[in-house]
Design a protein around this motif. Structure first.
Motif, PDB file in Angstrom:
ATOM      1  N   ALA A 152       0.846  -1.197   0.000  1.00 15.42           N
ATOM      2  CA  ALA A 152       0.000   0.000   0.000  1.00 15.42           C
ATOM      3  C   ALA A 152       0.878   1.243   0.000  1.00 15.42           C
ATOM      4  CB  ALA A 152      -0.921   0.022   1.217  1.00 15.42           C
ATOM      5  N   GLY A 153       0.378   2.292  -0.624  1.00 12.61           N
ATOM      6  CA  GLY A 153       1.064   3.579  -0.624  1.00 12.61           C
ATOM      7  C   GLY A 153       0.037   4.686  -0.467  1.00 12.61           C
ATOM      8  N   VAL A 154       0.481   5.801   0.087  1.00 17.47           N
ATOM      9  CA  VAL A 154      -0.403   6.955   0.257  1.00 17.47           C
ATOM     10  C   VAL A 154       0.250   8.153  -0.406  1.00 17.47           C
ATOM     11  CG1 VAL A 154      -1.430   8.551   1.931  1.00 17.47           C
ATOM     12  CG2 VAL A 154      -1.349   6.102   2.447  1.00 17.47           C
ATOM     13  N   GLU A 295      -8.495  -5.139  -6.788  1.00 16.56           N
ATOM     14  CA  GLU A 295      -9.885  -5.138  -6.289  1.00 16.56           C
ATOM     15  C   GLU A 295      -9.993  -5.541  -4.820  1.00 16.56           C
ATOM     16  OE1 GLU A 295     -12.851  -4.665  -8.139  1.00 16.56           O
ATOM     17  OE2 GLU A 295     -11.842  -4.205 -10.046  1.00 16.56           O
ATOM     18  N   LYS A 296      -9.391  -6.705  -4.488  1.00 13.87           N
ATOM     19  CA  LYS A 296      -9.571  -7.236  -3.128  1.00 13.87           C
ATOM     20  C   LYS A 296      -8.848  -6.393  -2.090  1.00 13.87           C
ATOM     21  CE  LYS A 296     -10.488 -12.158  -3.718  1.00 13.87           C
ATOM     22  NZ  LYS A 296      -9.868 -13.486  -3.592  1.00 13.87           N
ATOM     23  N   LEU A 297      -7.613  -6.009  -2.414  1.00 14.43           N
ATOM     24  CA  LEU A 297      -6.847  -5.200  -1.472  1.00 14.43           C
ATOM     25  C   LEU A 297      -7.522  -3.841  -1.286  1.00 14.43           C
ATOM     26  CD1 LEU A 297      -4.230  -5.297   0.218  1.00 14.43           C
ATOM     27  CD2 LEU A 297      -3.090  -4.116  -1.664  1.00 14.43           C
ATOM     28  N   THR A 298      -8.128  -3.334  -2.368  1.00  7.61           N
ATOM     29  CA  THR A 298      -8.839  -2.057  -2.287  1.00  7.61           C
ATOM     30  C   THR A 298     -10.066  -2.178  -1.388  1.00  7.61           C
ATOM     31  OG1 THR A 298      -8.032  -1.470  -4.471  1.00  7.61           O
ATOM     32  CG2 THR A 298      -9.920  -0.235  -3.669  1.00  7.61           C
ATOM     33  N   ASP A 299     -10.757  -3.324  -1.460  1.00  8.42           N
ATOM     34  CA  ASP A 299     -11.882  -3.567  -0.541  1.00  8.42           C
ATOM     35  C   ASP A 299     -11.429  -3.413   0.904  1.00  8.42           C
ATOM     36  OD1 ASP A 299     -13.707  -4.045  -2.474  1.00  8.42           O
ATOM     37  OD2 ASP A 299     -13.707  -6.233  -2.294  1.00  8.42           O
ATOM     38  N   LEU A 300     -10.275  -4.019   1.193  1.00  9.38           N
ATOM     39  CA  LEU A 300      -9.743  -3.957   2.556  1.00  9.38           C
ATOM     40  C   LEU A 300      -9.400  -2.510   2.926  1.00  9.38           C
ATOM     41  CD1 LEU A 300      -8.735  -5.686   5.018  1.00  9.38           C
ATOM     42  CD2 LEU A 300      -6.478  -5.606   3.968  1.00  9.38           C
ATOM     43  N   ALA A 301      -8.778  -1.803   1.992  1.00  6.51           N
ATOM     44  CA  ALA A 301      -8.374  -0.411   2.259  1.00  6.51           C
ATOM     45  C   ALA A 301      -9.600   0.475   2.489  1.00  6.51           C
ATOM     46  CB  ALA A 301      -7.547   0.119   1.086  1.00  6.51           C
ATOM     47  N   SER A 324       3.302   2.135  -9.654  1.00  5.86           N
ATOM     48  CA  SER A 324       2.831   1.098 -10.581  1.00  5.86           C
ATOM     49  C   SER A 324       3.851  -0.032 -10.749  1.00  5.86           C
ATOM     50  CB  SER A 324       2.546   1.730 -11.943  1.00  5.86           C
ATOM     51  OG  SER A 324       3.707   2.366 -12.446  1.00  5.86           O
ATOM     52  N   GLU A 325       5.132   0.256 -10.515  1.00  2.14           N
ATOM     53  CA  GLU A 325       6.142  -0.813 -10.631  1.00  2.14           C
ATOM     54  C   GLU A 325       5.906  -1.902  -9.576  1.00  2.14           C
ATOM     55  OE1 GLU A 325       8.100  -1.203 -13.056  1.00  2.14           O
ATOM     56  OE2 GLU A 325       8.062   0.789 -13.979  1.00  2.14           O
ATOM     57  N   TYR A 326       5.423  -1.491  -8.402  1.00  2.68           N
ATOM     58  CA  TYR A 326       5.079  -2.479  -7.375  1.00  2.68           C
ATOM     59  C   TYR A 326       3.725  -3.110  -7.711  1.00  2.68           C
ATOM     60  CZ  TYR A 326       8.399   0.588  -4.879  1.00  2.68           C
ATOM     61  OH  TYR A 326       9.472   1.367  -4.527  1.00  2.68           O
ATOM     62  N   ALA A 327       2.734  -2.227  -7.971  1.00  4.01           N
ATOM     63  CA  ALA A 327       1.350  -2.684  -8.114  1.00  4.01           C
ATOM     64  C   ALA A 327       1.122  -3.512  -9.376  1.00  4.01           C
ATOM     65  CB  ALA A 327       0.402  -1.480  -8.089  1.00  4.01           C
ATOM     66  N   SER A 328       2.076  -3.496 -10.322  1.00  2.00           N
ATOM     67  CA  SER A 328       1.908  -4.342 -11.500  1.00  2.00           C
ATOM     68  C   SER A 328       2.522  -5.725 -11.252  1.00  2.00           C
ATOM     69  CB  SER A 328       2.557  -3.690 -12.720  1.00  2.00           C
ATOM     70  OG  SER A 328       3.932  -3.471 -12.492  1.00  2.00           O
ATOM     71  N   ARG A 329       3.243  -5.873 -10.153  1.00  2.00           N
ATOM     72  CA  ARG A 329       3.880  -7.168  -9.838  1.00  2.00           C
ATOM     73  C   ARG A 329       3.175  -7.914  -8.726  1.00  2.00           C
ATOM     74  NH1 ARG A 329       7.725  -3.769 -11.822  1.00  2.00           N
ATOM     75  NH2 ARG A 329       9.287  -4.704 -13.174  1.00  2.00           N
ATOM     76  N   PRO A 331      -0.356  -7.450  -5.723  1.00  2.00           N
ATOM     77  CA  PRO A 331      -1.534  -6.611  -5.469  1.00  2.00           C
ATOM     78  C   PRO A 331      -1.134  -5.345  -4.710  1.00  2.00           C
ATOM     79  CG  PRO A 331      -1.993  -8.907  -4.929  1.00  2.00           C
ATOM     80  CD  PRO A 331      -0.517  -8.824  -5.228  1.00  2.00           C
ATOM     81  N   GLY A 332      -1.614  -4.218  -5.179  1.00  2.00           N
ATOM     82  CA  GLY A 332      -1.271  -2.948  -4.546  1.00  2.00           C
ATOM     83  C   GLY A 332      -2.484  -2.042  -4.451  1.00  2.00           C
TER      84      GLY A 332
END
Ligand code: ZN
Length: 382
Positions: A152-154, A295-301, A324-329, A331-332
């Protein structure tokens, strides 16, 4: 969690102001990374250096899930115009995107988490060089997310109401590409254009025709941008130059749209140049992928943000992020934290020399990050 974070409000603000006063550009975050490393070590967190100025902390308890939180650390080549006690001490450098706040929030989240009971590992990724240098890719290459299950990132967001957390599934930030088109004609006297092949006229035609890609080739239901931001060539008002260069950027959310635009830039530039008898040289550089929230991680967030009473749907932006370099590898999820600073009357955008965050929002970012880590380790994404 929010209460705990609020108790540490003075600390997060103090840290943010210290980083703000000492901004460093991409891959030059020497002081910043030293401060980060020392702070994490004082919490008893195991620290590794990566990519020279990157820092990765690892807080381990048992052998459960592995979750990562990420902050970027670089400043921008801007001279600050705010008249505040914590103003940048280095003319020509400024934290004008809020990365100072990102570092401070993640450090304080690490402090809270270092006193918690959990099973698993929390990885704290402090990466260099987000602003155009793709520091994230280098961190990935050196192993920053090896073994990590989700991240996760903010990002603080100046347009968003202070203290709200905007989070939505799917693409939230665009892919970022750059292109350069060099039109080579035949120079000559401005009074005898018939003896030249005028690259100024040809380049102008290319600029206008590139604008038909979004209006005529991309589906009206999709989002995309083609911007020519730079055009140069020539030496005097009465000379037809040999060459003119165009530079621009392309933004999109879907890979197919990105491919389509790239192809059209080549076709349009080549065919127009050919029609006028000129040569064309085209460079196309893919910089960042689109940032797509899982999708799933976003539900949690969203659940975490709602519990704090701070959730809002996220407006997509055509800006880009190397998250995106993390989130494309793996779930982010990339959340926007509202830091709309009403105290000055005018809200200055990111990258403005008068950009300044509403510091009252920072504990909310801290609480969100710490809660995300604990929730994920507890229940994963199901
Ligand atoms: Zn930024």
């Amino acid at each position: 969690m929010l209460e705990e974070a609020l108790e540490l409000k003075d600390e997060v603000i103090k840290l943010r102001r210290d980083f703000h006063m000492h901004p460093e550009l991409g891959f030059e975050e020497f002081r910043t990374s030293d401060v980060v490393e020392e702070y994490l070590e004082n919490l008893g967190i195991e620290v590794k250096r990566m990519c020279t100025t990157g820092v990765v902390g690892s807080l381990k308890n048992g052998s459960g899930r592995v979750f990562a939180l990420r902050a970027d650390m670089d400043a921008l080549p801007i001279t600050e115009k705010n008249d505040v006690p914590y103003r940048s001490r280095h003319p020509g450098k400024m934290h004008a995107c809020g990365h100072d706040a990102h570092i401070a929030m993640l450090l304080v989240a690490a402090k809270i988490l270092s006193n918690k009971d959990f099973d698993g590992e929390i990885r704290f990724i402090f990466q260099p060089a987000e602003e155009g240098f793709n520091g994230a890719l280098k961190m990935v290459t050196e192993g920053a997310i090896d073994g990590v299950e989700a991240i996760a990132g903010v990002h603080v967001w100046s347009e968003l109401e202070s203290g709200t957390l905007a989070i939505s599934p799917g693409p939230v930030m665009a892919s970022v590409d750059g292109f350069k088109v060099i039109v080579r004609g035949k120079g000559g006297h401005g009074a005898s254009p018939h003896q030249t092949i005028d690259p100024v006229v040809i380049a102008s035609s290319i600029v206008l025709n590139l604008q038909t890609i979004v209006s005529r080739n991309v589906s009206p239901l999709k989002s995309a941008v083609v911007t020519v931001g730079r055009i140069y060539g020539g030496t005097a008002f009465n000379i037809v130059p040999d060459a003119v260069t165009l530079e621009g950027t392309v933004r999109a959310f879907e890979p197919e749209i990105r491919d389509l635009i790239e192809n059209r830039i080549f076709t349009i530039s080549r065919r127009i140049a050919e029609a006028y008898g000129a040569d064309v040289e085209i460079e196309y550089t893919r910089m960042n992928k689109a940032t797509v929230n899982d999708e799933k991680l976003t539900d949690l967030a969203i659940k975490v943000a709602k519990r704090m009473g701070k959730w809002k749907p996220q407006d997509r932006t055509m800006g880009g992020e190397d998250f995106s370099e993390y989130a494309s590898r793996i779930p982010g999820v990339f959340a926007f934290l509202g830091v709309r600073n009403e105290k000055k009357g005018i809200v200055y955008p990111h990258h403005s020399p008068k950009f300044d965050v509403d510091e009252d929002a920072l504990p909310i970012g801290v609480a969100f990050e710490a809660s995300m880590a604990l929730e994920f380790l507890k229940q994963g994404m199901d």
